[in-house]
Enzyme design. Structure first.
Site, PDB file in Angstrom:
ATOM      1  N   HIS A 261       0.843  -1.206   0.000  1.00 26.84           N
ATOM      2  CA  HIS A 261       0.000   0.000   0.000  1.00 26.84           C
ATOM      3  C   HIS A 261       0.878   1.256   0.000  1.00 26.84           C
ATOM      4  O   HIS A 261       0.610   2.212  -0.732  1.00 26.84           O
ATOM      5  CB  HIS A 261      -0.894   0.044   1.254  1.00 26.84           C
ATOM      6  CG  HIS A 261      -1.930  -1.038   1.334  1.00 26.84           C
ATOM      7  ND1 HIS A 261      -2.085  -1.823   2.449  1.00 26.84           N
ATOM      8  CD2 HIS A 261      -2.868  -1.447   0.445  1.00 26.84           C
ATOM      9  CE1 HIS A 261      -3.084  -2.676   2.253  1.00 26.84           C
ATOM     10  NE2 HIS A 261      -3.573  -2.474   1.039  1.00 26.84           N
TER      11      HIS A 261
ATOM     12  N   SER B 130      -2.725  -7.760   3.006  1.00 21.33           N
ATOM     13  CA  SER B 130      -3.090  -7.612   4.420  1.00 21.33           C
ATOM     14  C   SER B 130      -3.371  -8.984   5.025  1.00 21.33           C
ATOM     15  O   SER B 130      -3.013  -9.260   6.168  1.00 21.33           O
ATOM     16  CB  SER B 130      -4.328  -6.727   4.554  1.00 21.33           C
ATOM     17  OG  SER B 130      -4.070  -5.452   4.041  1.00 21.33           O
TER      18      SER B 130
END
Ligand code: PNS
Length: 162
Positions: free
Chosen positions: A17, A128
């Site tokens: 990210h 994640s």
């Protein structure tokens, strides 16, 4: 001034990210990193925790802000006056669903464009979910997440072992 939104569930934020945030911040005048709900995923971190983590990592970027929203991404884009949504693509496996979401969002508002940034190959394996799995079993996530958020993630999993 070109404003773009980088949406995600950021549960938690990863080096992948951060790489997209870094690169998008150089391409657009202003970037809003927005935490949204993904109804397909059960979150581990609260909205506030995710905003806190993101604020820590965007601190050095003068043109990046963090926000959160409960609702449709396309409604949020309209509310903020943004016409560009940035998404990161890691692999072909991401493509099918991202394509469906991009087309749905365009159907809902044809004035907002979804643009894709290819992942840096150094981070293409990070998600994640992978971070949570490794942390949940007590593995080393140091190379997977920004150092500023490492402690918050470790603390969460201290009481959350699989
Ligand atoms: O990081 P993620 O989980 O891939 O992000 C997905 C997210 C949160 C961007 C997506 O689920 C989303 O846009 N949620 C808000 C609701 C919405 O607008 N759904 C899209 C309709 S196609």
């Amino acid at each position: 001034m070109v404003l773009a939104i980088y949406p995600g569930s950021f549960d938690p934020v990863t080096n992948g990210h951060l790489d997209i945030i870094n690169r998008a911040s150089k391409v657009f005048d202003q970037l809003i990193v927005t935490v949204l709900e993904n109804p397909r995923k059960i979150p581990t971190f609260s909205m506030d925790e995710k905003v806190k983590m993101l604020n820590k990592i965007v601190a050095p970027y003068h043109n990046v802000e963090v926000d959160s929203y409960r609702g449709l991404l396309i409604d949020y884009a309209k509310k903020r006056g943004a016409r560009i949504i940035i998404k990161g693509l890691r692999a072909i496996s991401d493509f099918e669903f991202e394509f469906q979401m991009a087309l749905t969002n365009r159907k809902l508002n044809c004035e907002v464009e979804t643009m894709f940034m290819m992942t840096n190959n150094m981070y293409s394996f990070i998600s994640s979910g992978i971070v949570k799995e490794v942390a949940g079993y007590g593995g080393d996530i140091r190379d997977l997440v920004p150092p500023e958020v490492y402690d918050m993630i470790i603390q969460k999993f201290a009481s959350y072992k699989f």
